[in-house]
Design a protein around this motif. Structure first.
Motif, short mmCIF file in Angstrom:
data_model
loop_
_atom_site.label_atom_id
_atom_site.label_comp_id
_atom_site.label_asym_id
_atom_site.label_seq_id
_atom_site.Cartn_x
_atom_site.Cartn_y
_atom_site.Cartn_z
N TYR A 36 33.91 31.36 -33.65
CA TYR A 36 33.29 30.57 -32.78
C TYR A 36 31.66 30.80 -33.03
O TYR A 36 31.52 32.22 -33.16
N GLN A 38 28.04 30.69 -30.77
CA GLN A 38 27.46 30.64 -29.31
C GLN A 38 26.07 30.86 -29.43
O GLN A 38 25.60 31.89 -29.80
N GLN A 42 24.59 28.40 -23.90
CA GLN A 42 25.72 27.13 -24.16
C GLN A 42 26.98 27.76 -24.60
O GLN A 42 27.32 28.93 -24.30
N ALA A 43 28.09 26.83 -24.47
CA ALA A 43 29.44 27.19 -24.61
C ALA A 43 29.75 27.43 -25.95
O ALA A 43 28.87 27.20 -27.06
N PRO A 44 30.43 28.13 -26.39
CA PRO A 44 31.30 28.38 -27.71
C PRO A 44 31.41 27.06 -28.26
O PRO A 44 31.84 26.13 -27.69
N LEU A 46 33.66 25.87 -31.91
CA LEU A 46 34.63 26.13 -33.01
C LEU A 46 33.84 25.80 -34.35
O LEU A 46 33.59 24.84 -34.44
N PHE A 87 32.00 35.03 -32.67
CA PHE A 87 33.13 35.52 -32.19
C PHE A 87 34.36 35.14 -32.73
O PHE A 87 34.43 33.95 -33.21
N GLN A 89 38.59 35.17 -32.73
CA GLN A 89 39.60 35.09 -31.84
C GLN A 89 41.04 34.95 -32.43
O GLN A 89 41.13 34.13 -33.34
N PHE A 98 39.46 38.17 -28.11
CA PHE A 98 38.37 37.92 -28.80
C PHE A 98 37.54 39.26 -29.38
O PHE A 98 37.77 40.32 -28.76
N LEU B 45 33.54 37.11 -24.74
CA LEU B 45 34.51 36.20 -24.16
C LEU B 45 35.79 36.56 -23.97
O LEU B 45 36.35 37.76 -24.62
N TYR B 95 34.70 29.23 -18.56
CA TYR B 95 34.76 27.86 -19.07
C TYR B 95 36.33 27.22 -19.31
O TYR B 95 37.17 27.79 -19.19
N PHE B 108 40.43 26.81 -29.57
CA PHE B 108 39.71 26.03 -28.92
C PHE B 108 38.86 24.97 -29.18
O PHE B 108 37.86 25.59 -29.73
N TRP B 111 35.06 22.66 -25.43
CA TRP B 111 34.53 23.73 -24.33
C TRP B 111 33.61 22.66 -23.31
O TRP B 111 32.83 22.06 -23.66
N GLY B 112 33.86 23.09 -22.06
CA GLY B 112 33.09 22.56 -21.11
C GLY B 112 31.64 23.65 -21.14
O GLY B 112 31.56 24.63 -21.87
N GLN B 113 30.79 23.12 -20.19
CA GLN B 113 29.63 24.00 -20.30
C GLN B 113 29.79 25.21 -19.26
O GLN B 113 28.77 26.13 -18.99
#
Lengths: 107, 121
Positions: A36, A38, A42-44, A46, A87, A89, A98, B45, B95, B108, B111-113
């Motif tokens: 991932y 990031q 922000q969110a990770p 894929l 990251f 996982q 992770f 994470l 998340y 995954f 993902w949401g924020q």
């Protein structure tokens, strides 16, 4: 629990260059590994799954390899938007775990 | 377009409870396993809990076993995380994440924020 160890913690590379990120599992996870990206705030996102399959929309400059306990993410021709934290996982066992992350920064 | 919208975070005292929700849209919700993943401030994470598409398979991290419960309401396209006996070390962005499988939370792909949970007196 499978421990995932990433190296290096920080990698400094010039734009246009290449980067090699490593991820090691404490026990064999076959090819059950994802990567991932990031960015701050922000969110990770894929990038890679099954160790070497690019996710939808991911540029070909991202490539993954490895199996068992040793895995590599290679990013070629680094663009400005690639500087971020990465990251790995594992999803071979529960709990999903992770790595601690590799920060890719501009040199 | 896949959308995951978390809510329910906030400030809570140690020992307190919160329920997080994740409203999903843009895909057939019950066709996908889901999970909660958290990230403490400035840290990496941590997978918290996962649930199969039908809700029948559930898994939790040891750090939250007996305190957190994952569930889903497929009629409402919503994922939940009930968090009890909260501790300072539960402080994190939580998340909601969609797994690329109907059965188990493997990896995954969306993902949401995130929603911030702060446990402090």
């Amino acid at each position: 629990e499978i421990v995932m160890t990433q190296s290096p913690a920080t990698l400094s590379v010039s734009p246009g260059g290449g980067a090699t990120l490593s991820c090691r599992a404490s026990h064999s996870i076959r090819s059950n590994l994802a990567w991932y990206q990031q960015k701050p705030g922000q969110a990770p996102r894929l990038l890679i799954y099954d160790a070497s399959t690019r996710a939808t929309g991911i540029p070909v400059r991202f490539s993954g390899s490895g199996s068992g306990t040793e895995f590599t993410l290679i990013i070629s021709s680094l663009q400005s938007e690639d500087f971020a934290v990465y990251f790995c996982q594992q999803y071979n066992n529960w709990p999903r775990t992770f790595g601690q992350g590799t920060k890719l920064e501009i040199k | 377009e896949v959308q995951l919208l978390e809510s329910g975070g906030g400030l809570v005292q140690p020992g307190g409870s919160l329920r997080l929700s994740c409203a999903a849209s843009g895909f057939t919700f019950n066709d996908y396993a889901m999970a909660w993943v958290r990230q403490a401030p400035g840290k990496g994470l941590e997978w918290v809990s996962g649930i199969g598409g039908s809700g029948g398979s559930k898994f939790n991290a040891d750090s939250v076993k007996g305190r957190f419960t994952i569930s889903r309401d497929n009629s409402k396209n919503t994922l939940y995380l009930q968090m009890n006996s909260l501790r300072a070390e539960d402080t994190a962005i939580y998340y909601c994440a969609r797994a690329n499988s109907p059965w188990y939370d493997f990896f995954f792909d969306n993902w949401g924020q995130g929603t911030l949970v702060t446990v402090s007196s």
